[in-house]
Design a protein around this motif. Structure first.
Motif, PDB file in Angstrom:
ATOM      1  N   ILE A  14      -7.297  -0.501  -3.318  1.00 12.04           N
ATOM      2  CA  ILE A  14      -6.459  -1.461  -4.052  1.00 12.04           C
ATOM      3  C   ILE A  14      -4.985  -1.134  -3.862  1.00 12.04           C
ATOM      4  N   LYS A  15      -4.687   0.187  -3.908  1.00 10.23           N
ATOM      5  CA  LYS A  15      -3.316   0.607  -3.718  1.00 10.23           C
ATOM      6  C   LYS A  15      -2.804   0.139  -2.359  1.00 10.23           C
ATOM      7  N   MET A  16      -3.706   0.316  -1.393  1.00 11.36           N
ATOM      8  CA  MET A  16      -3.349  -0.076  -0.049  1.00 11.36           C
ATOM      9  C   MET A  16      -3.094  -1.581   0.034  1.00 11.36           C
ATOM     10  N   LYS A  17      -3.985  -2.300  -0.581  1.00 15.99           N
ATOM     11  CA  LYS A  17      -3.834  -3.761  -0.560  1.00 15.99           C
ATOM     12  C   LYS A  17      -2.530  -4.152  -1.225  1.00 15.99           C
ATOM     13  N   LYS A  18      -2.280  -3.449  -2.370  1.00 11.67           N
ATOM     14  CA  LYS A  18      -1.062  -3.754  -3.099  1.00 11.67           C
ATOM     15  C   LYS A  18       0.155  -3.559  -2.215  1.00 11.67           C
ATOM     16  N   LEU A  19       0.139  -2.436  -1.526  1.00  5.65           N
ATOM     17  CA  LEU A  19       1.266  -2.134  -0.659  1.00  5.65           C
ATOM     18  C   LEU A  19       1.431  -3.169   0.432  1.00  5.65           C
ATOM     19  N   SER A  23       4.693  -5.253   0.916  1.00  5.01           N
ATOM     20  CA  SER A  23       5.509  -5.274   2.137  1.00  5.01           C
ATOM     21  C   SER A  23       5.533  -6.657   2.761  1.00  5.01           C
ATOM     22  N   THR A  24       4.399  -7.370   2.644  1.00 10.92           N
ATOM     23  CA  THR A  24       4.396  -8.739   3.155  1.00 10.92           C
ATOM     24  C   THR A  24       5.393  -9.592   2.372  1.00 10.92           C
ATOM     25  N   LEU A  25       5.408  -9.379   1.055  1.00 11.13           N
ATOM     26  CA  LEU A  25       6.332 -10.147   0.217  1.00 11.13           C
ATOM     27  C   LEU A  25       7.787  -9.845   0.601  1.00 11.13           C
ATOM     28  N   VAL A  26       8.043  -8.558   0.859  1.00  9.54           N
ATOM     29  CA  VAL A  26       9.395  -8.183   1.265  1.00  9.54           C
ATOM     30  C   VAL A  26       9.775  -8.934   2.533  1.00  9.54           C
TER      31      VAL A  26
END
Lengths: 523, 1025
Positions: A14-19, A23-26
């Motif tokens: 989940i952490k990975m997905k969150k990241l 980063s995609t959002l950035v």
């Protein structure tokens, strides 16, 4: 936040997905930011967009000053329009001290006026401002007087530029050389503001008469719209009614329209005739920043306006820094008076060495003296421009002086066949000038002058014109407008009037850009 | 092939050790991911017996008796020594060494293995260019990177360098490549008006690890709109974990002139001048004699001789001649020139642990040249700190701080009378340097020089002063986050800040300062260039397939501001700051800027190490373009075939490597004015003590990117176990939508507006060859490597607008010819009957006075081919490197020589050759016309006015760099507790083969009065501890 309890492996996923999402959002945020036109807008600060600049009173005023400032350029009145009429004609001798003006004196083809570009640039600016004035919506509103003053000045300036173009690139009215005459210059009164209009601006040369007609239109408007008489105290740096009248008198003389020449000379003399310098005041007049006789004078006052050591009028004409001090070498002194001119002015001197042995009582020769030997052989040099605005090489440049009005009118009155032919009146004007130029006029000149009639009178008027305006940018045009050969002294060869080099060559790039534009013969 | 060689060696060796031997086998793998490592060398220590691992990493070796240790090594990995013992099967793992030791290239936001990369990329390692006395690194690329033309504009330390990658691709939109230092896109403006300025001068070349030049559009396309002229990616040194290493390095040296002009002495000059004066006057002035001419010449020289015209004009011929005979001659070229000094110190530190590594380089570089007051003095600091915050997060900061000062000579180029290089050869030799009382001769107001060149250049350069200081910060911060094993996110921010400050003082004792009683000028120019890039990198391997690439966004903002002021009228020469000036002459301010942004991505797919394809796409926007065309797309594709990995190649033993590459891509050019799309009124005019404005520009809201499209085909080859290797590249670089100043008639109030019209093509071949001519048997045996590269480039204007064949107003820009065509009148030589220079007119007749219409195409100013040859020889600790560079086919005119060829026609000096060969009497066959005062005979033109006579091929071969170095043997350095010690001696520009008449065939533009390049020697020492 997440509330489920997760084992560590799932947590990591989940952490990975969150990241990944973060980063995609950035990336997406930046992508949207960077692809927005508004964020890429940079407004210039040193310049202002031409679409909005002429919408304030201040900018209209500044733009009009911009047109005057154009005239200061070295290719216009800053140098060439003053030096070249001396160099191309029989007045100048090239000393070759900096290498400048040598080709002009030798009438080498291509060594001629280069005013085409800047005169048209000035005209384009005048056109743009004239087009903007009627729609100017400012508070307080533009008054009729204000508008007339603006338009009068612009039309005066535009007339001056067209006049300079037509007299350098075309034959003057009535003296075209058959087979060589290719007309006047293109007339543009509306300056394009889009690239497509600019690209399709392809104008043929108008007839010389049409160019003169346009200059007449502008000067007629200027003499109507301008109201300021150049009184005894006003400054001659901006166009005034008197300046417009005086220019009109000159233009008409070139146009061999002697009646109009006289009409405007009369009007101007009535206003400023009394400013004619006396023989006692003459030398000092040339030693003060603003020439007392100037009707229109280009002003150079700030050190930043200095044309500098290479091409200013001072450096072009003299090696001196201080009149009378041959120990101090300043400029180049590239162009000095020819022996025939020295004779006409009443100076006897050794040509190489510049030692003056005697002078006549003509006070105009006082602004000629021995130069320094600092850059080679000393010569007699012209000292009309001596850094009078406070710094070396910084001089106001008189373009129209009171003396011209008398000489214009005298010529108009004495030219054979003139509609206003009147030898008595012409002689009166000649005497008026000469008694203010000879310190002992009554003794040395008067009896001979009183006897002048016919061609002798006419020639004396022309000779006075040569002496009066030597090194002020008249001589070549005065010979050319009369269609006569330029008789030169050795080592220079005489330039026949029928030689194509009498006319300047239109810049090649103009011929290349404009297929309808015909180059002058021979180039 | 390699294998075969080793097998042979093994067989040969084994024959002498037939007894007491055994065979062992093994496998070599990567210690991290366990992948088998092919091509690993397994050698028995102390012998030349060994084997090479196969594709699967396996090897087999026959051990002679007494074999104790195996040395296992391969490129990119740390070598190991494995004890043999009794083992018969060895499972060995190798650890990857620092990445930079691998054959990798920096491709833009990515570092990739060279074998996976299919674009056209030239790389130069920091080692190759270390310690060369170049103040900026671009200079060092000359002759080292194929297809990169590097020309020094002049010899000013820290001065501009002209770098052209694959020819000239633009008329208006700039031809400078994009420079990237550690991810920072540098500002390449040349700021500061006082002297020349190089955007790379802030960087100490010794801090550089590697330089990669992206030459084809496909490689550059990731930089989209900025990459039209190629990309130069500079990577500076990074720290390495381990014991802190110090390297101290220093060299000192000298600079001397390359050449001196052979000019006339006083008597020769007077002779030339006398004839010129006589010839000009004898026909027109009755009774003019040679004596008249001599008197006149002595009159011209009276300032220097002290004998006035009144005296000399009364001379008899005998008196004149006897005076002339004893006049002295002074050599102003010698008087103006001195020995230049070169000095460099740098110290670098590198170290760290598994969490944090650092690199710090500090340096001081000083260079002066043969002219006074051109000194360059730089202090630079370059640091890199990398910190692993967590297993996943790595933080990096890189900061370069630099301050350098350049002294200001009187002029950097051009025909300024006080410029020592311009005037040195032209001043009349009769003028002396000093008076009897040791004061300078010829200063105003009391004295003056004889002749047009009337400034005492030694005094002028002594009295005038000025300094330009550049303070530059190039700093970057990056955070790398490892999202998972195949995804990486990088957030990058950088600032390139440059402040250029200068002050210049024209001393009131000198000619130019006298009239205004001294002039002081100051200026400040600061540029703030901010860049941020956010990227996601991915890298994944599936069986035989590899996919990697990135996705990113970028934003750059570059703002430039400047102020300046000038004052005149100083109390005395001792006051030099402008607060002492009585009159403010001018003040100025300038502001400009642009913004640029982009979104980009790149995907690379590789299959089985045999095939690879890459696709790149970028979308860029720039504030420079019109509202109608702010954005543009830049696509490209790259393909790669490693033929040597194909099965069928196993049989072709003599080919050790063979790769075929192809690419197509588009990049953009935008180096135009920041506001070219706008119609503008500009300020800065004044009249009658008020400010004026005027119409300066007609804007075109439709302008868009210039499109540079390159097709590149490349072949990398290696023969005979790579003893011969290299690559060949063939390309076509097509620039469409060329940004041109579209000329319009001046009646529109402007000269032109910027428009996308026309197209331009560069076609070329680049060839590189590395040969190991002699490969040593022992590690420190005699080794001789030769590396050679050359490039052909042909440049053609393909199309203009409206069917035009020539750009109006610029006859050198014509369809079917090079962009730098030379279009001028053709010189027909001297008429043997009259001695007058003649030219050929349109109708092929000879004429004395050619017209503009008589001009013809005579060649072009683009180098047809150029390149370099590096020889590297080493033996024991000695090594010798020699770099030759050459350039061929470029047509140029030398302004200085043109002045020097006037031959007494004006009052300055000239060269001996035209003097001796000038036409003297009817029938003389020569190309030098007769002496004639002023140079222009009636009805003619000056012989030094533009014609084919003045244009010559600036071809040359130059021994650019020579270096001899000696490394102390390990045994000695260990005793001295040093890790290494090296001594070296170097020379630059030692020798040039060229028939160029000017000072130096290498220059850009017009060579008149440029501060020239020099011949340099330096010696240095480098110590590691």
């Amino acid at each position: 936040m997440l509330v489920f309890k997760l084992d560590s492996n799932e947590k990591n996923i989940i952490k990975m997905k969150k990241l990944l999402i973060i980063s995609t959002l950035v990336l997406v945020f930046f992508a949207s930011f960077t692809s927005c036109k508004k964020n890429l807008l940079v407004e210039p600060r040193q310049s202002v967009d031409a679409n909005i600049v002429l919408t304030t009173r201040e900018n209209v005023n500044a733009a009009i000053l911009g047109v005057y400032a154009r005239l200061k350029n070295n290719r216009l009145y800053g140098r060439d329009l003053i030096t070249h009429p001396e160099a191309l004609s029989d007045n100048g001798f090239a000393t070759n001290k900096s290498g400048r003006l040598v080709n002009e004196v030798n009438n080498v083809q291509g060594a001629h006026f280069l005013n085409w570009q800047l005169d048209y640039f000035a005209i384009a600016e005048a056109n743009l401002i004239l087009a903007a004035i009627p729609s100017l919506n400012v508070a307080p509103a533009v008054t009729v007087a204000e508008r007339n003053n603006w338009e009068g000045q612009l039309k005066f300036l535009r007339a001056l530029c067209y006049f300079d173009l037509v007299r350098t690139y075309a034959y003057d009215p009535g003296v075209g050389v058959q087979g060589l005459d290719r007309g006047g210059v293109p007339i543009v009164l509306t300056t394009p503001t889009t690239t497509s209009d600019a690209a399709s601006t392809i104008l043929p040369r108008a007839k010389v008469d049409s160019v003169y007609a346009q200059i007449y239109r502008d000067l007629t408007a200027a003499t109507t719209q301008l109201t300021t008489n150049l009184g005894s105290s006003a400054y001659p740096q901006l166009a005034t009614l008197t300046a417009a009248q005086s220019l009109f008198s000159r233009v008409a003389l070139y146009n061999k329209d002697y009646a109009t020449c006289k009409t405007y000379a009369d009007l101007a003399i009535a206003a400023v005739g009394s400013r004619l310098m006396s023989s006692a005041a003459y030398l000092n007049g040339w030693r003060t920043a603003i020439n007392p006789e100037s009707i229109f004078e280009l002003r150079f006052i700030n050190p930043a306006e200095n044309i500098g050591v290479n091409e200013s009028l001072q450096t072009s004409f003299t090696t001196l820094i201080v009149p009378g001090n041959v120990g101090l070498t300043g400029g180049f002194g590239d162009l000095v008076p020819q022996t025939t001119l020295l004779t006409d002015m009443g100076i006897t001197a050794t040509f190489a060495g510049g030692i003056i042995s005697s002078r006549s009582d003509d006070v105009r020769n006082l602004v000629y003296e021995q130069g320094t030997a600092g850059r080679g052989t000393a010569r007699v040099e012209c000292t009309k421009y001596m850094g009078k605005s406070g710094v070396q090489n910084l001089d106001n440049i008189p373009l129209i002086r009171v003396a011209e009005l008398f000489l214009n009118r005298a010529e108009a009155l004495s030219t054979p066949g003139s509609a206003v032919f009147n030898e008595t009146a012409a002689l009166a004007d000649l005497i008026m000038l000469k008694q203010n130029r000879h310190s002992n006029y009554i003794i040395t000149q008067q009896s001979a002058d009183n006897a002048l009639t016919g061609i002798a009178l006419f020639n004396e008027i022309l000779k006075q014109r040569r002496v009066e305006f030597a090194f002020e940018g008249h001589r070549f045009f005065d010979l050319k407008r009369r269609g006569v050969d330029i008789v030169k002294t050795a080592p220079y060869a005489t330039l026949l009037y029928t030689d194509f080099k009498v006319l300047a060559n239109i810049p090649t790039r103009e011929i290349d850009t404009n297929p309808k534009l015909e180059q002058n013969f021979g180039y | 092939m390699k294998k075969l060689l080793y097998v042979c060696i093994v067989l040969l060796c084994s024959s002498s050790h037939l007894f007491a031997q055994r065979t062992v086998t093994g496998k070599v793998t990567d210690d991290k991911d366990g992948t088998p490592l092919p091509d690993v060398s397994i050698l028995i220590k102390g012998s030349s017996i060994g084997a090479i691992s196969g594709k699967n990493g396996e090897f087999k070796i026959t051990l002679p008796d007494g074999a104790k240790t195996l040395v296992v090594s391969t490129l990119g990995y740390v070598s190991i020594d494995v004890p043999v013992g009794n083992k018969s099967v060895f499972n060995l793992t190798l650890a990857s060494s620092n990445k930079n030791l691998q054959e990798v290239v920096v491709t833009g936001y990515q570092v990739r293995k060279k074998r996976d990369e299919g674009g056209a990329i030239s790389s130069v390692k920091g080692k190759e260019i270390a310690n060369l006395p170049n103040t900026s690194v671009d200079r060092a690329l000359q002759g080292r990177a194929a297809g990169v033309l590097v020309q020094a504009n002049n010899g000013i330390p820290g001065g501009a360098i002209n770098v052209r990658i694959r020819g000239t691709g633009s008329y208006l939109a700039g031809n400078q490549p994009l420079y990237i230092v550690d991810g920072v896109q540098l500002n390449i403006r040349s700021d500061g008006d006082f002297t020349q300025n190089n955007p790379l001068a802030f960087l100490n070349p010794n801090d550089i690890e590697s330089i990669d030049v992206l030459k084809d559009a496909a490689s550059g396309a990731i930089y989209g709109s900025q990459a039209a002229n190629g990309v130069v990616i500079i990577t500076t040194k990074k720290g390495k974990a381990g014991k802190t290493k110090f390297t101290f390095n220093s060299f000192i040296g000298t600079a001397d002139p390359i050449k001196k002009f052979n000019v006339l002495n006083t008597q020769q000059y007077i002779d030339a001048r006398t004839q010129a004066t006589f010839n000009a006057n004898s026909n027109t002035v009755a009774g003019y004699t040679v004596l008249n001419a001599k008197r006149s010449i002595l009159g011209e020289l009276s300032n220097a001789t002290g004998v006035g015209a009144a005296t000399t004009n009364a001379f008899t011929l005998a008196q004149a001649d006897s005076m002339i005979a004893v006049l002295p001659s002074f050599d102003w070229q010698d008087l103006a020139v001195k020995k230049g000094r070169i000095r460099n110190y740098d110290l670098s530190m590198s170290g760290g642990n598994d969490k944090t590594t650092f690199y710090l380089g500090v340096s001081n570089t000083f260079q002066s040249t043969i002219i006074n007051k051109v000194d360059f003095n730089r202090f630079a600091l370059n640091s890199d700190i990398t910190h692993k915050a967590t297993d996943k997060l790595t933080l990096t900061t890189k900061i370069s701080l630099s301050t350098f000062e350049q002294k200001l000579p009187f002029g950097v180029s051009g025909s300024s009378l006080g410029s020592p290089i311009f005037a040195g050869s032209l001043i009349l030799p009769i003028n002396r340097l000093r008076n009897a009382d040791n004061t300078y001769f010829g200063l105003p107001p009391a004295q003056a020089f004889a002749g047009v060149l009337n400034q005492n250049i030694v005094a002028v350069n002594d009295f005038n002063s000025g300094l330009q200081r550049t303070n530059q910060l190039v700093g970057a911060f990056a955070a790398d986050y490892k999202i998972n094993s195949w995804l990486n996110f990088r957030s990058f921010f950088s600032l390139d800040y440059r402040l250029v400050q200068g002050n210049l003082y024209r001393d009131p004792r000198t000619n130019d300062g006298f009239g205004v009683r001294g002039r002081g000028t100051v200026e400040s120019d600061w540029n703030t260039n901010f860049l941020t890039t956010q990227t996601i990198n991915f890298n994944k391997v599936f069986n035989k397939s590899k996919i990697d690439g990135l996705l990113g966004v970028e934003y750059r903002r570059d703002i430039n501001e400047a102020i300046s002021a000038a004052g005149i009228a100083f109390p005395s020469y001792q006051f030099t700051t402008i607060n002492a000036a009585a009159t403010a002459e001018s003040v100025g301010q300038a502001w400009t800027g642009f913004k640029r942004s982009g979104v980009f991505g790149r995907v690379n797919y590789g299959y089985d190490d045999r095939f690879g394809v890459s696709a790149i796409l970028r979308r860029d926007g720039s504030s420079r373009f019109g509202t109608n065309n702010t954005f543009g797309w830049f696509p490209s594709v790259i393909g790669l075939w490693n033929i040597d990995n194909e099965k069928f190649m196993d049989k072709v033993k003599f080919i050790s490597s063979l790769r075929l590459r192809g690419s197509w891509g588009q990049t953009g050019g935008d180096q135009i004015g920041n506001f070219d799309s706008r119609s503008l009124f500009g300020a800065g005019l004044q009249y009658n003590q008020s400010a004026g404005i005027n119409y300066t520009q007609l804007g075109n809201p439709d302008i868009r990117w210039e499109r540079n499209q390159t097709i590149n085909l490349g072949l990398d080859y290696g023969f005979l176990n790579n003893r011969l290797s290299g690559s060949v590249e063939v390309y076509q670089r097509l620039t469409n939508d060329l940004l041109l100043p579209r000329p319009v008639t001046w009646q529109t109030g402007v000269s032109n507006f910027t428009q996308n019209i026309g197209s331009l093509e560069n076609r070329g071949i680049e060839f590189g060859l590395n040969a190991e001519i002699i490969r040593p048997k022992m590690v420190d045996g005699f080794r001789w490597n030769v590396s050679f590269n050359f490039a052909f480039n042909y440049n053609t204007v393909r199309k203009l607008y409206d069917g035009l064949q020539v750009l109006p107003g610029d006859p050198s820009f014509r369809v079917g010819r090079s962009i730098n065509s030379v279009f001028t009148q053709v010189y027909a030589g001297v008429n043997p009957a009259t001695g007058r220079p003649a030219f050929i007119d349109t109708f092929n007749n000879t004429t004395y006075s050619p017209q503009l219409r008589d001009r013809r195409y005579i060649g072009d100013g683009e180098a047809d081919h150029f390149g370099g040859l590096t020889n590297t020889m080493s033996w024991k600790g000695f090594s010798l490197d020699v770099l030759f560079t050459y350039q061929y086919g470029l047509l140029a005119t030398d302004g200085q020589v043109n002045f020097l060829s006037e031959n007494g026609n004006r009052t300055f000096n000239g060269l001996v050759t035209p003097y001796q060969n000038a036409w003297k009497s009817p029938g003389d066959m020569t190309s030098y016309p007769r002496f004639f005062n002023v140079g222009t005979e009636p009805g003619g033109v000056n012989h030094v006015s533009g014609s084919s006579r003045l244009w010559k091929k600036a071809d040359f071969i130059r021994v650019r760099d020579v270096r001899v170095s000696y490394d102390l043997p390990q045994t000695v350095t260990r005793r001295l507790k040093l890790s290494n010690a090296r001594f070296y001696v170097q020379g630059q520009n030692l020798f040039t083969i060229s028939d160029w008449a000017g000072y130096d065939p290498e220059f850009v533009g017009v060579s008149t009065g440029i501060i020239p390049q020099t011949k340099n020697f330096n010696a240095g020492i480098q110590i590691g501890f």
